[in-house]
Enzyme design. Sequence first.
Site, PDB file in Angstrom:
ATOM      1  N   ASP A 134       0.643  -0.943  -0.286  1.00 56.48           N
ATOM      2  CA  ASP A 134      -0.098  -0.558   0.237  1.00 56.48           C
ATOM      3  C   ASP A 134       0.696   1.052  -0.406  1.00 56.48           C
ATOM      4  OD1 ASP A 134      -2.673   1.362   0.596  1.00 56.48           O
ATOM      5  OD2 ASP A 134      -1.508   2.195   1.560  1.00 56.48           O
ATOM      6  N   LYS A 164      -2.609   5.794  -4.482  1.00 57.77           N
ATOM      7  CA  LYS A 164      -4.094   6.361  -4.002  1.00 57.77           C
ATOM      8  C   LYS A 164      -3.868   8.213  -5.318  1.00 57.77           C
ATOM      9  CE  LYS A 164      -3.995   4.946   1.003  1.00 57.77           C
ATOM     10  NZ  LYS A 164      -2.588   4.376   0.660  1.00 57.77           N
ATOM     11  N   HIS A 197      -8.254   9.647  -1.726  1.00 58.13           N
ATOM     12  CA  HIS A 197      -7.430   9.728  -0.512  1.00 58.13           C
ATOM     13  C   HIS A 197      -8.207  10.297   0.501  1.00 58.13           C
ATOM     14  CE1 HIS A 197      -3.100   8.918   0.737  1.00 58.13           C
ATOM     15  NE2 HIS A 197      -3.755   8.816   2.543  1.00 58.13           N
TER      16      HIS A 197
END
Length: 346
Positions: A134, A164, A197
């Site tokens: 991530d 993101k 995000h």
Amino acid sequence: MKTLGASSPTQILLTTDTGDHWIGELILLVLNRGYHQKISSQLHHIVLNLSIASFRAYIRRMYSRLSMQASSRLSQVTRQIPQQSRTMSSYSGTTFALSTGAKIPGIGFGTWQDKEAQEDAVYEAIKAGYRHIDTARVYGTEAGVAAGVKKAGVPREELFITTKLWNNAHHPEDVEKQLDVSLKALNTDYVDLYLMHWPSPFARSDSLFPKEGDKTKTGDTDYVDTWHAMEKLQEKGKAKAIGVSNFSKAEMERLVSKANIKPAAHQMEMHPYLVQKSFADWHKQQGIHITHYSPFGNQNEIYSGGKDMGKLIDDPVLVEIGRKHGKSGAQVALAWGLAKGHTVIP
């Protein structure tokens, strides 16, 4: 039974003979009512794929903020993780199904902060068995992730990579451009999951934090318009799935009502001290997968609000549950999320 070396993967199985009681509900019950005597009787068939080396990689990354040498960091971990007898099995990797049909690994490796440490950290994580990485544009770690992946030599199709969209690129004309920048940094043609995000836009800018005086300059792009631009990225295959992060329930309800493609996932802070049960139930009803960030509690040193709170992983309830099964409080905290069918990113 066998005592593991520091790099041996293991499947940790917590089992009792009771009914379908989630460990998360048990922890909540004990925290709220103090029923310590009920701890061991309500654990049921919770599978957590972890390894000693997984924690080594995580702690190594944490200690890099202190500019410690790699050997010193690893020795810190060795002292923190007891060499206990554990049940051995091959690494199986818990996964959950997204609405797209794709499988998202239950445990992800977070890369927030420590930009210079990410190549080695990601490499160690992949060696330890992580397959879900991530990152985010604003973290500045995408290139480090790419370097770590290349160093590990694992085929791209075996990895699940999340990044993101940052707030400065919410305008529909900027969404694809920012993903292209991320794809280039990650050295890949696609991401498995692309998240908005935050729902809050900044002014359009090449700067991640555009300024107006000494304050961040906000924008006026509606996050629904941003979402429609993200939908096109899924249609093009640049993002295999799209989702959001840090949305409120009202924002989620509005987005779902106007979306052509429903969010596949929502990444938010969630742990035994921040349960959000009704919100989690809503996501389940909608078929939206939840990913927990800060599954050990959000006590990062950049925040001041919780600096005087005790560490979640040292909570006596979690520690007692772990002790009964030869696990740590951290492992119990992760099991709490996995037992709910959520992904956790320590």
